[in-house]
Design a protein around this motif. Sequence first.
Motif, PDB file in Angstrom:
ATOM      1  N   ARG A 367      49.651  44.266  61.971  1.00  0.00           N
ATOM      2  CA  ARG A 367      50.697  44.538  60.977  1.00  0.00           C
ATOM      3  C   ARG A 367      50.207  45.353  59.797  1.00  0.00           C
ATOM      4  NH1 ARG A 367      52.266  39.075  58.788  1.00  0.00           N
ATOM      5  NH2 ARG A 367      53.520  40.432  57.454  1.00  0.00           N
ATOM      6  N   VAL A 368      48.888  45.332  59.545  1.00  0.00           N
ATOM      7  CA  VAL A 368      48.356  45.986  58.353  1.00  0.00           C
ATOM      8  C   VAL A 368      47.120  46.809  58.704  1.00  0.00           C
ATOM      9  CG1 VAL A 368      49.224  44.204  56.790  1.00  0.00           C
ATOM     10  CG2 VAL A 368      46.913  43.990  57.744  1.00  0.00           C
ATOM     11  N   ASP A 369      46.770  47.739  57.798  1.00  0.00           N
ATOM     12  CA  ASP A 369      45.571  48.560  57.959  1.00  0.00           C
ATOM     13  C   ASP A 369      44.364  47.964  57.242  1.00  0.00           C
ATOM     14  OD1 ASP A 369      46.969  50.762  59.323  1.00  0.00           O
ATOM     15  OD2 ASP A 369      47.940  51.069  57.384  1.00  0.00           O
ATOM     16  N   ALA A 370      44.627  47.135  56.235  1.00  0.00           N
ATOM     17  CA  ALA A 370      43.555  46.518  55.446  1.00  0.00           C
ATOM     18  C   ALA A 370      44.124  45.277  54.768  1.00  0.00           C
ATOM     19  CB  ALA A 370      43.013  47.495  54.411  1.00  0.00           C
ATOM     20  N   VAL A 371      43.240  44.457  54.249  1.00  0.00           N
ATOM     21  CA  VAL A 371      43.651  43.226  53.557  1.00  0.00           C
ATOM     22  C   VAL A 371      42.898  43.113  52.243  1.00  0.00           C
ATOM     23  CG1 VAL A 371      43.525  40.692  53.622  1.00  0.00           C
ATOM     24  CG2 VAL A 371      44.335  41.940  55.621  1.00  0.00           C
ATOM     25  N   LEU A 372      43.613  42.682  51.192  1.00  0.00           N
ATOM     26  CA  LEU A 372      43.021  42.320  49.912  1.00  0.00           C
ATOM     27  C   LEU A 372      43.159  40.816  49.721  1.00  0.00           C
ATOM     28  CD1 LEU A 372      44.656  45.013  47.578  1.00  0.00           C
ATOM     29  CD2 LEU A 372      42.493  45.210  48.820  1.00  0.00           C
ATOM     30  N   SER A 373      42.145  40.192  49.142  1.00  0.00           N
ATOM     31  CA  SER A 373      42.221  38.763  48.836  1.00  0.00           C
ATOM     32  C   SER A 373      41.197  38.448  47.750  1.00  0.00           C
ATOM     33  CB  SER A 373      41.919  37.917  50.078  1.00  0.00           C
ATOM     34  OG  SER A 373      40.524  37.851  50.324  1.00  0.00           O
ATOM     35  N   PRO A 374      41.251  37.259  47.177  1.00  0.00           N
ATOM     36  CA  PRO A 374      40.101  36.832  46.381  1.00  0.00           C
ATOM     37  C   PRO A 374      38.858  36.761  47.274  1.00  0.00           C
ATOM     38  CG  PRO A 374      41.991  35.369  46.039  1.00  0.00           C
ATOM     39  CD  PRO A 374      42.322  36.242  47.217  1.00  0.00           C
ATOM     40  N   THR A 375      37.711  37.001  46.692  1.00  0.00           N
ATOM     41  CA  THR A 375      36.463  36.704  47.395  1.00  0.00           C
ATOM     42  C   THR A 375      36.181  35.211  47.296  1.00  0.00           C
ATOM     43  OG1 THR A 375      35.581  38.878  46.803  1.00  0.00           O
ATOM     44  CG2 THR A 375      34.018  37.228  47.588  1.00  0.00           C
ATOM     45  N   ASN A 376      36.193  34.722  46.070  1.00  0.00           N
ATOM     46  CA  ASN A 376      35.935  33.314  45.775  1.00  0.00           C
ATOM     47  C   ASN A 376      37.189  32.683  45.179  1.00  0.00           C
ATOM     48  OD1 ASN A 376      32.992  33.818  46.102  1.00  0.00           O
ATOM     49  ND2 ASN A 376      33.265  34.970  44.220  1.00  0.00           N
ATOM     50  N   ASN A 416      33.978  43.827  41.991  1.00  0.00           N
ATOM     51  CA  ASN A 416      34.473  43.196  40.774  1.00  0.00           C
ATOM     52  C   ASN A 416      35.865  43.701  40.420  1.00  0.00           C
ATOM     53  OD1 ASN A 416      34.538  43.558  37.461  1.00  0.00           O
ATOM     54  ND2 ASN A 416      33.892  41.556  38.184  1.00  0.00           N
ATOM     55  N   CYS A 417      36.768  42.770  40.088  1.00  0.00           N
ATOM     56  CA  CYS A 417      38.133  43.167  39.701  1.00  0.00           C
ATOM     57  C   CYS A 417      38.539  42.578  38.357  1.00  0.00           C
ATOM     58  CB  CYS A 417      39.150  42.805  40.782  1.00  0.00           C
ATOM     59  SG  CYS A 417      39.373  41.030  41.068  1.00  0.00           S
ATOM     60  N   GLY A 418      37.564  42.123  37.586  1.00  0.00           N
ATOM     61  CA  GLY A 418      37.886  41.611  36.269  1.00  0.00           C
ATOM     62  C   GLY A 418      36.966  40.471  35.877  1.00  0.00           C
ATOM     63  N   PHE A 419      37.276  39.873  34.735  1.00  0.00           N
ATOM     64  CA  PHE A 419      36.467  38.784  34.201  1.00  0.00           C
ATOM     65  C   PHE A 419      37.374  37.660  33.724  1.00  0.00           C
ATOM     66  CE2 PHE A 419      33.699  42.385  34.094  1.00  0.00           C
ATOM     67  CZ  PHE A 419      32.437  41.872  34.339  1.00  0.00           C
ATOM     68  N   SER A 420      36.862  36.444  33.819  1.00  0.00           N
ATOM     69  CA  SER A 420      37.603  35.285  33.341  1.00  0.00           C
ATOM     70  C   SER A 420      37.540  35.214  31.811  1.00  0.00           C
ATOM     71  CB  SER A 420      36.994  34.007  33.932  1.00  0.00           C
ATOM     72  OG  SER A 420      35.704  33.786  33.376  1.00  0.00           O
ATOM     73  N   ARG A 421      38.309  34.329  31.251  1.00  0.00           N
ATOM     74  CA  ARG A 421      38.258  34.119  29.798  1.00  0.00           C
ATOM     75  C   ARG A 421      36.880  33.660  29.360  1.00  0.00           C
ATOM     76  NH1 ARG A 421      43.342  32.284  31.243  1.00  0.00           N
ATOM     77  NH2 ARG A 421      42.547  30.163  31.600  1.00  0.00           N
ATOM     78  N   SER A 422      36.148  33.015  30.260  1.00  0.00           N
ATOM     79  CA  SER A 422      34.796  32.558  29.944  1.00  0.00           C
ATOM     80  C   SER A 422      33.756  33.653  30.129  1.00  0.00           C
ATOM     81  CB  SER A 422      34.439  31.354  30.824  1.00  0.00           C
ATOM     82  OG  SER A 422      34.481  31.710  32.203  1.00  0.00           O
ATOM     83  N   GLY A 423      34.189  34.835  30.544  1.00  0.00           N
ATOM     84  CA  GLY A 423      33.281  35.962  30.690  1.00  0.00           C
ATOM     85  C   GLY A 423      32.616  36.083  32.038  1.00  0.00           C
ATOM     86  N   MET A 424      33.074  35.312  33.033  1.00  0.00           N
ATOM     87  CA  MET A 424      32.463  35.362  34.356  1.00  0.00           C
ATOM     88  C   MET A 424      33.196  36.344  35.259  1.00  0.00           C
ATOM     89  SD  MET A 424      29.938  33.446  33.931  1.00  0.00           S
ATOM     90  CE  MET A 424      29.280  33.383  35.603  1.00  0.00           C
ATOM     91  N   PRO A 425      32.452  37.046  36.135  1.00  0.00           N
ATOM     92  CA  PRO A 425      33.066  38.039  37.021  1.00  0.00           C
ATOM     93  C   PRO A 425      34.022  37.402  38.030  1.00  0.00           C
ATOM     94  CG  PRO A 425      30.680  38.331  36.908  1.00  0.00           C
ATOM     95  CD  PRO A 425      30.986  37.011  36.275  1.00  0.00           C
ATOM     96  N   ILE A 426      34.990  38.200  38.478  1.00  0.00           N
ATOM     97  CA  ILE A 426      35.946  37.798  39.519  1.00  0.00           C
ATOM     98  C   ILE A 426      35.878  38.842  40.630  1.00  0.00           C
ATOM     99  CG2 ILE A 426      38.389  37.459  40.080  1.00  0.00           C
ATOM    100  CD1 ILE A 426      38.756  36.515  37.164  1.00  0.00           C
ATOM    101  N   GLY A 427      35.756  38.392  41.875  1.00  0.00           N
ATOM    102  CA  GLY A 427      35.597  39.304  42.995  1.00  0.00           C
ATOM    103  C   GLY A 427      36.887  39.522  43.778  1.00  0.00           C
ATOM    104  N   LEU A 428      37.119  40.782  44.141  1.00  0.00           N
ATOM    105  CA  LEU A 428      38.201  41.178  45.047  1.00  0.00           C
ATOM    106  C   LEU A 428      37.591  41.449  46.408  1.00  0.00           C
ATOM    107  CD1 LEU A 428      41.138  42.335  45.649  1.00  0.00           C
ATOM    108  CD2 LEU A 428      40.158  44.562  45.011  1.00  0.00           C
TER     109      LEU A 428
END
Length: 463
Positions: A367-376, A416-428
């Motif tokens: 149905r799709v060519d690629a998928v995006l999701s959280p890493t963690n 990396n797709c951003g940072f939390s309020r605590s300054g920790m990285p967020i993975g895509l």
Amino acid sequence: MSETDLTIRELRQRFADRSLSPLEYWLALERHIEAWEPTICALYAYDPEATRTQAKASTERWMRGTTVGILDGIPATLKELIATKGQPVPLGTSATELAPATEDAPAAARLREDGAVLFAKTTCPDYGMLSSGLSSFHHLSRNPWDTSKNPGGSSAGASAAAAAGYGPLHVGTDIGGSVRLPAGWTGTFGFKPSHGRIPVDPFYVGRCAGPLTRTVEDAAFAMATLSRPDWRDGTSLPPNDIDWMDLNIDLRGLKIGLMLDAGCGLAVDDEVRAAVEAAGQRFEDAGAIVLPVPPVMTRAMLDGLDTFWRSRFWGDIENLNLERRSKILPYVYKWAEGGASISGADAVRGFNQTIEMRKSCGRLFTRVDAVLSPTNPIVSYPAEWASPTNDPARPFEHICFTVPWNMSEQPAASINCGFSRSGMPIGLQIVGPRFDDMLVLRLSKAFENWTGGVRSWPKPPVR
């Protein structure tokens, strides 16, 4: 920008125009590592003196115009589980009887062939069985963004080293997310290629090697070297003529699934969900068709995987004597001990759930060519914990977004797709069809171009 922050392309240019030599770069990097290492403990078998010899030899090759490959003079590390001739492979555990490896594993051999300066191995937890920097053999590895937090794992030292700027290239391994999970938690780029694209030895179901870097292009440079075949891996893919540096893409009309529910395991933190949704919007703004998709994992699949891996791992350690067993990290031993009561039939039923994962992933990609999701699913957890749950009865609750793509043998990356309020990285996480490694790298590069990547990396502690 510090010299220690240079990319592979920038280093090659500086080496070529003789404004910086591999030896000069290494000496600057050595001082940088000395400032960081007592705090984050990312390295094993670190040998600065032997590294200076390698860097000097590369400097002489650049001066003569006789470089041996695209990574000549580029410092690199290998995860401790990846054998290097003459060095023991502790497997992250004090239970291992240390003996020098008799030959380089494929990734090590390829890096040496292309002139990379191999200056250290990187830490991992016992047998690579945790997403943590906790080990019964190595010092506790910590996250450079906040040293009270975990770098993830099992490529713990590799991700910590990449985030702290220990040179541009670090190679890890990944069976259920062990490259992507720590990349997500440290803000680095982690790439798990299609199964067999980078040969591994020893082979194991779902096991891949992959680079952890600060930029997508640095990972592409690494792939050109690491993807050469090796007979020791029976799943090794044929020689490729991929132009790994061709990272441009037109996203118009591309169908991209947005998966925000893993189907089981830990609930997704609100900050993680928001960052991944915002990333999906960027792809849509660039002309892709982004549509919500259901999870590919189920509780039965995750529990079956747990059953199979406990059984398999118990088979590896049950013949160890009591003294050696007692040296295994208690969390890992308690988890593995559950395999003692699993029947052969139940172990096979557990393994069969990996086939169900493959089918589920294949169905989605019709149905799709690629998928995006959280890493963690979560932002962070304490450095001293063995896993995000810290509960050996619930060991895999955090891998539900990552593990299915190992079983389906598809390429996947964390960026990396951003940072939390605590300054920790967020993975895509970005996932592509089997064998289309370039689609994942190109989508990752597009996203990196839009965001500018991570602009400010952690600085070493002041002493």
